[in-house]
Design a protein around this motif. Structure first.
Motif, PDB file in Angstrom:
ATOM      1  N   ASN A 499      19.870  38.964  -1.199  1.00 48.13           N
ATOM      2  CA  ASN A 499      18.443  39.227  -0.991  1.00 48.13           C
ATOM      3  C   ASN A 499      18.160  39.703   0.428  1.00 48.13           C
ATOM      4  O   ASN A 499      17.422  40.672   0.643  1.00 48.13           O
ATOM      5  N   ASP A 531      19.054  43.982  11.233  1.00 52.78           N
ATOM      6  CA  ASP A 531      18.862  45.404  10.944  1.00 52.78           C
ATOM      7  C   ASP A 531      18.092  46.054  12.074  1.00 52.78           C
ATOM      8  O   ASP A 531      17.551  45.366  12.935  1.00 52.78           O
ATOM      9  N   ILE A 534      12.068  48.365  10.309  1.00 51.54           N
ATOM     10  CA  ILE A 534      10.678  48.473  10.747  1.00 51.54           C
ATOM     11  C   ILE A 534      10.176  47.230  11.480  1.00 51.54           C
ATOM     12  O   ILE A 534       9.185  47.275  12.196  1.00 51.54           O
ATOM     13  N   GLY A 535      10.858  46.104  11.257  1.00 49.77           N
ATOM     14  CA  GLY A 535      10.446  44.867  11.924  1.00 49.77           C
ATOM     15  C   GLY A 535       9.231  44.226  11.266  1.00 49.77           C
ATOM     16  O   GLY A 535       8.582  44.828  10.395  1.00 49.77           O
ATOM     17  N   TYR A 549       4.112  36.991  -0.570  1.00 45.50           N
ATOM     18  CA  TYR A 549       3.606  37.496   0.711  1.00 45.50           C
ATOM     19  C   TYR A 549       4.403  38.722   1.123  1.00 45.50           C
ATOM     20  O   TYR A 549       5.620  38.710   1.188  1.00 45.50           O
ATOM     21  N   VAL A 551       4.335  42.043   3.983  1.00 40.58           N
ATOM     22  CA  VAL A 551       3.694  42.447   5.230  1.00 40.58           C
ATOM     23  C   VAL A 551       2.695  43.558   4.975  1.00 40.58           C
ATOM     24  O   VAL A 551       1.534  43.476   5.345  1.00 40.58           O
ATOM     25  N   SER A 556       5.325  47.834   0.504  1.00 34.29           N
ATOM     26  CA  SER A 556       6.409  47.033  -0.049  1.00 34.29           C
ATOM     27  C   SER A 556       6.531  47.233  -1.545  1.00 34.29           C
ATOM     28  O   SER A 556       7.623  47.279  -2.100  1.00 34.29           O
ATOM     29  N   GLY A 561       9.588  45.862  -4.076  1.00 31.54           N
ATOM     30  CA  GLY A 561       9.553  44.428  -3.730  1.00 31.54           C
ATOM     31  C   GLY A 561       8.640  43.634  -4.646  1.00 31.54           C
ATOM     32  O   GLY A 561       7.626  44.141  -5.126  1.00 31.54           O
ATOM     33  N   LEU A 564       8.907  37.839  -3.777  1.00 31.57           N
ATOM     34  CA  LEU A 564       9.384  36.497  -4.137  1.00 31.57           C
ATOM     35  C   LEU A 564      10.765  36.185  -3.569  1.00 31.57           C
ATOM     36  O   LEU A 564      11.170  35.027  -3.495  1.00 31.57           O
ATOM     37  N   PHE A 592      17.452  38.091  10.242  1.00 25.16           N
ATOM     38  CA  PHE A 592      17.224  36.939   9.358  1.00 25.16           C
ATOM     39  C   PHE A 592      18.428  36.022   9.467  1.00 25.16           C
ATOM     40  O   PHE A 592      19.568  36.478   9.412  1.00 25.16           O
TER      41      PHE A 592
END
Ligand code: ADP
Length: 600
Positions: A499, A531, A534-535, A549, A551, A556, A561, A564, A592
């Motif tokens: 993921n 990575d 885009i941050g 949720y 961004v 997304s 996306g 989840l 991450f």
């Protein structure tokens, strides 16, 4: 103390003294009377025996000289003998010269003897000038006038006897008096000492010292009083102890309660509040205090409820929120405190009386409200997520049905679009199912030793294709020499890593770079997926692990996306006892990381 002793002493002493005098005076009076009577009786008997003797040897009345010697013969017994003619003339007297004696016809004993044959009297003798007991007897003569023979014996003896009795009586009484004073002094001192001890004891009890009195020896009322006081003190002590325990228990309960509790009195002053309450309003002091409610509570809604409860006497409920940056919700209960003035609790009289205060209980429901909101959002999100692919499928299916099926150029493309949306639906339902199973605690975990190196390399390898397609540089995973050994569920951990890698690929524009790294840190194996994408803005970083949720939702969704993935990843990592977090800067990329505890 001295005052009590003196007054008691005098009271007792004076009482003894008065009593003693009364008794003495009565004894003196009675003894005097009895002695006198006895003496007079004895004197009378003595005199009447002389009278009997005179009968035996009658007086030679015709010869004055013989009569005089007869009288002096009889007087040898110690009595005075007087012979008196019926007209009162004294014919002979053993104690006095008859020539100088006056007529005795007026003497009471003479008169009585003349009339009754015998007469008695006790009186002062004018002739001899002293007190005498008289006995007069009438001797009748045949043919001649009667003659009175009178015997007398002085009372002086009885008086001296009486004086002797009286002296010894008073001497004994004086000794008794001294003894009485000593005894009353001793008794009053003992009594006042005991009273003093009781006084001291009650003062001690009033000051909160409930030690019992030393054993009282006396078996009298004071002893009973001491025992009763001891009983009372020990009962008081037990009551105070149980009240103190009760108060401490209540205080401990109130202190440990998460609910904020405050007591407001009828003057609208806060008399108590617990820690939780003080914390809600960031006010320092807790416990017993006396401050205006407006200062302490600072919440108009609660103050209004308090006023209503104080005037209406009913339990009231409400809800308030406090704080601006991080609002907190509270359910408020304000219960009036019924007045206590000897009126039975719950009685009609008590219900009618004005309450003397109110208890305010604040229960935080921020989480509850947030969960409610999350649930609402979730339903809205799911419907929203489902609607997009369903609308697309429905639209393209209708287009196909209304002729596009024959359109050789587009029909395949349309069916592919339908297929991709169906796929998205399937992803979504898969993720939802997984998430709901995890959240319901039904995650099947099979914890085994996991070869992290192999796991990471396999996932990186499987993603390489997609990365290459997006012209991204996916470097080989960097793994340390000593691979940390962990226990976990390999397939679930694989899913977490996949993921994170999918996200990194998705949110990194062409030409970017992705690095996967394994490290050991403070008892944890930490996996990092970095990575150059885009941050994520700082404000979103704490929320991206929430369900749905995203961004930038519109973007997304474009990139497939569901919102989840990270929520599922978070649950899985936490189920392993680890954590997941992100470090990111917009436009520069994200890192991450998740940790799993190293096996012992
Ligand atoms: P999605 O299925 O939308 O990727 P996730 O739960 O995996 O859902 O991610 C939640 C959101 O976090 C994404 O919508 C995205 O906005 C943001 N995000 C996740 N990973 C990255 C990343 N590597 N770079 C930038 N944003 C990311």
């Amino acid at each position: 103390m001295t005052l009590v002793r003196t007054s008691l002493f005098w009271k007792l002493g004076l009482t003894y003294l008065v009593l003693l005098f009364v008794v003495l005076a009565s004894v003196d009076f009675c003894a005097g009377r009895i002695l006198r009577q006895n003496y007079i009786r004895a004197a009378n008997e003595h005199l009447s025996s002389l009278g009997r003797l005179a009968k035996y040897r009658p007086a030679p009345l015709d010869d004055p000289t013989a009569l005089a010697s007869w009288a002096s013969w009889l007087s040898r017994s110690g009595a005075r003998v007087t012979v008196i003619a019926a007209d009162g003339r004294v014919l002979a007297d053993s104690a006095h010269d008859i020539e100088t004696m006056e007529n005795h016809s007026n003497r009471p004993e003479f008169l009585e003897a003349m009339s009754a044959g015998e007469g008695e009297s006790v009186r002062h003798s004018h002739t001899l000038d002293r007190d005498l007991v008289y006995l007069a007897m009438r001797f009748d003569r045949r043919g001649q006038s009667a003659v009175i023979i009178r015997f007398a014996t002085p009372l002086a003896q009885i008086n001296s006897a009486l004086r002797g009795v009286r002296r010894s009586l008073w001497e004994v009484s004086f000794v008794i008096l001294l003894l009485g004073i000593a005894i009353s002094l001793f008794l009053s001192r003992r009594f006042t000492n005991r009273v003093g001890r009781l006084q001291e004891f009650s003062r001690r009890v009033a000051g909160g010292d409930f030690r019992p009195l030393p054993q009282e020896r006396g078996n009298d009322e004071l002893g009973d009083l001491a025992r009763t006081l001891n009983d009372t003190a020990s009962r008081l002590s037990a009551t105070v102890r149980s009240l103190t325990e009760e108060r401490n228990r209540s205080a401990a309960i109130l202190r440990s309660m998460v609910e904020g509790i405050a007591v407001v009195d009828a003057r609208e002053r806060v008399t108590f509040r617990n820690e939780a309450f003080a914390k809600i309003w960031d006010a320092g002091s807790v416990g017993i205090e006396d401050k205006p409610a407006v200062e302490v509570i600072r919440q108009p809604d609660i103050l209004k409820l308090v006023r209503q409860a104080l005037s209406g006497g009913e339990v009231l409920h409400g809800e308030v929120s406090s704080g601006i940056a991080q609002p907190r919700n509270f359910s408020v209960t304000v219960a009036p405190i019924p007045p206590f003035n000897g009126v039975a609790p719950g009685s009609k009289m008590q219900q009618q009386a004005e309450p003397f205060g109110a208890v305010v209980v604040l229960h935080e429901i921020t989480d509850l409200r947030r969960l409610e909101q999350v649930r609402k959002d979730f339903v809205a999100n799911v419907s929203h997520e489902l609607r997009t692919p369903l609308t697309a499928i429905q639209g393209f299916a209708e287009t196909l049905l209304s002729g596009a099926l024959e359109d050789k150029e587009n029909n395949r493309r349309f069916i592919e679009i339908i297929g991709s949306h169906a796929m998205r639906l399937s992803h979504l339902t898969d993720d939802l199912l997984k998430l709901s199973r995890i959240e319901a605690g039904k995650l099947d975990t099979d914890f085994q030793p996991v070869d992290l190196k192999a796991l990471i390399e396999a996932v990186v390898e499987s993603a390489r294709n997609t990365a290459t397609q997006k012209q991204l540089l996916l470097t080989d995973a960097s793994v340390p020499q000593n691979v940390p050994r962990i226990l976990g569920d390999a397939s679930l951990l694989r899913e977490v890593l996949r993921n994170l890698l999918d996200n990194a690929i998705q949110y990194t524009p062409l030409g970017g770079r992705i690095d996967v790294e394994l490290a050991a840190s403070e008892g944890f194996a930490v996996v990092t997926v970095g990575d150059t994408g885009i941050g994520i803005p700082q404000s979103d970083q704490s929320r991206i692990f929430e369900r749905f949720y995203r961004v930038d939702a519109a973007r997304s969704r474009e990139v497939r996306g569901t919102g989840l993935g990270l929520a599922i990843a978070k649950h899985i990592v936490e189920a392993h006892g680890g954590q997941i977090w992100v470090e990111s800067a917009v436009g520069r990329g994200s890192k991450f990381r998740f940790s799993v505890p190293v096996a012992a």
